[in-house]
Design a protein around this motif. Structure first.
Motif, mmCIF file in Angstrom:
data_model
loop_
_atom_site.group_PDB
_atom_site.id
_atom_site.type_symbol
_atom_site.label_atom_id
_atom_site.label_comp_id
_atom_site.label_asym_id
_atom_site.label_seq_id
_atom_site.Cartn_x
_atom_site.Cartn_y
_atom_site.Cartn_z
ATOM 1 N N ALA A 21 0.687 -1.123 -0.065
ATOM 2 C CA ALA A 21 -0.078 0.091 -0.183
ATOM 3 C C ALA A 21 0.883 1.373 0.004
ATOM 4 C CB ALA A 21 -1.006 -0.025 1.307
ATOM 5 N N GLN A 22 2.135 1.280 0.718
ATOM 6 C CA GLN A 22 2.770 2.407 0.694
ATOM 7 C C GLN A 22 3.517 2.650 -0.557
ATOM 8 O OE1 GLN A 22 5.305 1.634 3.854
ATOM 9 N NE2 GLN A 22 3.807 2.190 5.362
ATOM 10 N N ALA A 23 3.638 1.670 -1.400
ATOM 11 C CA ALA A 23 4.300 1.832 -2.784
ATOM 12 C C ALA A 23 3.403 2.624 -3.989
ATOM 13 C CB ALA A 23 4.617 0.466 -3.078
ATOM 14 N N GLU A 24 2.125 2.898 -3.481
ATOM 15 C CA GLU A 24 1.290 3.768 -4.236
ATOM 16 C C GLU A 24 1.762 5.099 -4.447
ATOM 17 O OE1 GLU A 24 -2.631 3.899 -2.783
ATOM 18 O OE2 GLU A 24 -2.748 1.754 -2.672
ATOM 19 N N THR A 25 1.495 5.759 -5.529
ATOM 20 C CA THR A 25 1.526 6.935 -5.953
ATOM 21 C C THR A 25 0.477 7.835 -5.355
ATOM 22 O OG1 THR A 25 2.713 6.640 -8.001
ATOM 23 C CG2 THR A 25 1.930 8.728 -8.021
ATOM 24 N N ARG A 26 0.640 8.759 -4.868
ATOM 25 C CA ARG A 26 -0.581 9.703 -4.154
ATOM 26 C C ARG A 26 -0.016 11.352 -4.234
ATOM 27 N NH1 ARG A 26 -1.037 7.919 1.992
ATOM 28 N NH2 ARG A 26 0.987 8.111 1.840
ATOM 29 N N LEU A 27 -1.069 12.031 -4.172
ATOM 30 C CA LEU A 27 -0.938 13.564 -4.193
ATOM 31 C C LEU A 27 -1.385 14.144 -2.855
ATOM 32 C CD1 LEU A 27 -0.387 15.825 -5.971
ATOM 33 C CD2 LEU A 27 -2.569 16.056 -6.333
ATOM 34 N N MET A 28 -0.387 14.395 -2.029
ATOM 35 C CA MET A 28 -0.644 15.175 -0.900
ATOM 36 C C MET A 28 -0.864 16.398 -0.812
ATOM 37 S SD MET A 28 1.800 14.544 2.617
ATOM 38 C CE MET A 28 2.669 16.282 2.391
ATOM 39 N N MET A 29 -2.044 16.799 -0.233
ATOM 40 C CA MET A 29 -2.483 18.208 -0.147
ATOM 41 C C MET A 29 -2.061 18.682 0.942
ATOM 42 S SD MET A 29 -6.137 19.962 -1.179
ATOM 43 C CE MET A 29 -6.454 21.660 -1.036
ATOM 44 N N ALA A 30 -1.353 19.553 1.580
ATOM 45 C CA ALA A 30 -1.034 20.358 2.596
ATOM 46 C C ALA A 30 -1.766 21.629 2.581
ATOM 47 C CB ALA A 30 0.626 20.847 2.790
ATOM 48 N N GLU A 31 -2.809 21.618 3.575
ATOM 49 C CA GLU A 31 -3.506 22.609 3.810
ATOM 50 C C GLU A 31 -3.735 23.351 5.127
ATOM 51 O OE1 GLU A 31 -7.542 21.845 2.789
ATOM 52 O OE2 GLU A 31 -7.013 19.677 2.815
ATOM 53 N N GLU A 32 -4.135 24.564 5.443
ATOM 54 C CA GLU A 32 -4.424 24.783 6.869
ATOM 55 C C GLU A 32 -5.635 25.320 6.955
ATOM 56 O OE1 GLU A 32 -1.478 27.701 7.783
ATOM 57 O OE2 GLU A 32 -1.346 28.755 5.699
ATOM 58 N N PRO A 33 -6.209 25.521 8.303
ATOM 59 C CA PRO A 33 -7.467 26.120 8.383
ATOM 60 C C PRO A 33 -7.477 27.632 7.885
ATOM 61 C CG PRO A 33 -6.971 24.882 10.445
ATOM 62 C CD PRO A 33 -5.873 25.012 9.433
ATOM 63 N N GLY A 34 -8.485 28.119 7.369
ATOM 64 C CA GLY A 34 -8.620 29.502 6.944
ATOM 65 C C GLY A 34 -8.033 29.793 5.547
ATOM 66 N N CYS A 35 -7.297 28.766 4.829
ATOM 67 C CA CYS A 35 -6.869 29.027 3.617
ATOM 68 C C CYS A 35 -7.815 29.294 2.560
ATOM 69 C CB CYS A 35 -5.916 27.876 3.433
ATOM 70 S SG CYS A 35 -5.427 27.663 1.669
ATOM 71 N N MET A 36 -7.840 30.415 1.995
ATOM 72 C CA MET A 36 -8.904 30.703 1.028
ATOM 73 C C MET A 36 -8.553 29.956 -0.402
ATOM 74 S SD MET A 36 -8.450 34.572 -0.097
ATOM 75 C CE MET A 36 -7.715 34.944 -1.627
ATOM 76 N N TYR A 49 -11.739 15.347 -8.459
ATOM 77 C CA TYR A 49 -10.491 15.076 -8.444
ATOM 78 C C TYR A 49 -10.464 13.493 -8.488
ATOM 79 C CZ TYR A 49 -5.674 14.090 -7.670
ATOM 80 O OH TYR A 49 -4.339 13.639 -7.899
ATOM 81 N N GLY A 50 -10.873 12.749 -7.536
ATOM 82 C CA GLY A 50 -10.894 11.461 -7.507
ATOM 83 C C GLY A 50 -11.443 10.747 -8.631
ATOM 84 N N LYS A 51 -12.439 11.157 -9.360
ATOM 85 C CA LYS A 51 -13.258 10.865 -10.693
ATOM 86 C C LYS A 51 -12.282 11.133 -11.786
ATOM 87 C CE LYS A 51 -17.510 11.515 -8.495
ATOM 88 N NZ LYS A 51 -18.720 12.207 -8.526
ATOM 89 N N THR A 52 -11.167 11.696 -11.799
ATOM 90 C CA THR A 52 -10.528 11.918 -13.082
ATOM 91 C C THR A 52 -9.286 11.045 -13.252
ATOM 92 O OG1 THR A 52 -8.912 13.361 -11.842
ATOM 93 C CG2 THR A 52 -10.595 14.331 -12.705
ATOM 94 N N GLY A 53 -8.664 10.854 -14.383
ATOM 95 C CA GLY A 53 -7.532 10.055 -14.424
ATOM 96 C C GLY A 53 -6.392 10.271 -13.635
ATOM 97 N N GLU A 54 -6.200 11.672 -13.427
ATOM 98 C CA GLU A 54 -5.274 12.024 -12.546
ATOM 99 C C GLU A 54 -5.390 11.726 -11.134
ATOM 100 O OE1 GLU A 54 -5.145 15.153 -15.855
ATOM 101 O OE2 GLU A 54 -6.614 13.771 -14.776
ATOM 102 N N GLY A 55 -6.589 11.719 -10.879
ATOM 103 C CA GLY A 55 -7.142 11.261 -9.400
ATOM 104 C C GLY A 55 -6.987 9.751 -9.233
ATOM 105 N N GLU A 56 -7.098 9.073 -10.252
ATOM 106 C CA GLU A 56 -7.189 7.686 -10.015
ATOM 107 C C GLU A 56 -5.577 7.071 -10.046
ATOM 108 O OE1 GLU A 56 -9.310 6.266 -13.471
ATOM 109 O OE2 GLU A 56 -11.187 6.950 -12.428
ATOM 110 N N ALA A 57 -4.921 7.938 -10.617
ATOM 111 C CA ALA A 57 -3.313 7.593 -10.735
ATOM 112 C C ALA A 57 -2.667 8.105 -9.307
ATOM 113 C CB ALA A 57 -2.524 8.171 -11.937
ATOM 114 N N ALA A 58 -3.099 9.240 -8.939
ATOM 115 C CA ALA A 58 -2.469 9.649 -7.617
ATOM 116 C C ALA A 58 -3.729 10.255 -6.686
ATOM 117 C CB ALA A 58 -1.487 10.900 -8.159
ATOM 118 N N PRO A 59 -4.100 9.181 -5.974
ATOM 119 C CA PRO A 59 -5.326 9.402 -5.208
ATOM 120 C C PRO A 59 -4.829 10.634 -4.054
ATOM 121 C CG PRO A 59 -5.041 7.403 -5.325
ATOM 122 C CD PRO A 59 -3.777 7.936 -5.832
ATOM 123 N N LEU A 60 -5.859 11.570 -3.837
ATOM 124 C CA LEU A 60 -5.466 12.461 -2.670
ATOM 125 C C LEU A 60 -5.371 12.156 -1.446
ATOM 126 C CD1 LEU A 60 -5.358 15.849 -2.959
ATOM 127 C CD2 LEU A 60 -7.839 15.716 -2.137
#
Length: 132
Positions: A21-36, A49-60
């Motif tokens: 499972a750790q070998a997967e490619t993922r897209l990590m989104m770093a965010e913070e409260p109040g970030c417009m 995002y999760g329904k796109t080809g990019e989202g399937e290849a690199a889940p959020l």
């Protein structure tokens, strides 16, 4: 003997599941409260995002910048801006997008980042493809 070897294989195989499972490619989104800009990304892209080809290849994989970095994740440098999108392979950073440049630029930058790192994905050309 066969039963003994089978039980060793099954126990060993189950023990390896987290490593796979750790070998997967993922897209990590770093965010913070109040970030417009994070809120804008969620409203423009987050729902599809999760329904796109990019989202399937690199889940959020979302993380809060105010929390400690998740265990096992290795970054090239610290995150200073939100949102920051970090492409992870085997939990190690291989590329990033800092900030949210708007929907069109985001998709272009993400697609280029995935291609540069040999992450296969299929571009869904119709909005209906992504929304279905």
């Amino acid at each position: 003997m066969f039963r003994y070897l089978t039980s060793i294989f099954l126990v060993g195989g189950i023990g390896l599941l987290p490593l796979v499972a750790q070998a997967e490619t993922r897209l990590m989104m770093a965010e913070e409260p109040g970030c417009m800009w994070c809120a804008r990304w969620h409203s423009e892209i987050g729902t599809i995002y999760g329904k796109t080809g990019e989202g399937e290849a690199a889940p959020l994989y979302r993380v809060d910048l105010t929390d400690p970095l998740p265990e096992g994740v290795t970054l090239v440098r610290t995150v200073n801006f939100t949102p920051t999108f970090i492409l992870l392979k085997q939990n190690t950073e291989i590329a990033r997008i800092e900030g949210y440049p708007g929907e069109d630029f985001f998709w272009a930058l993400l697609g280029q980042m995935l291609r540069d790192h040999d992450v296969d994905f299929v571009v869904k050309t119709k909005a209906a493809d992504a929304e279905s």
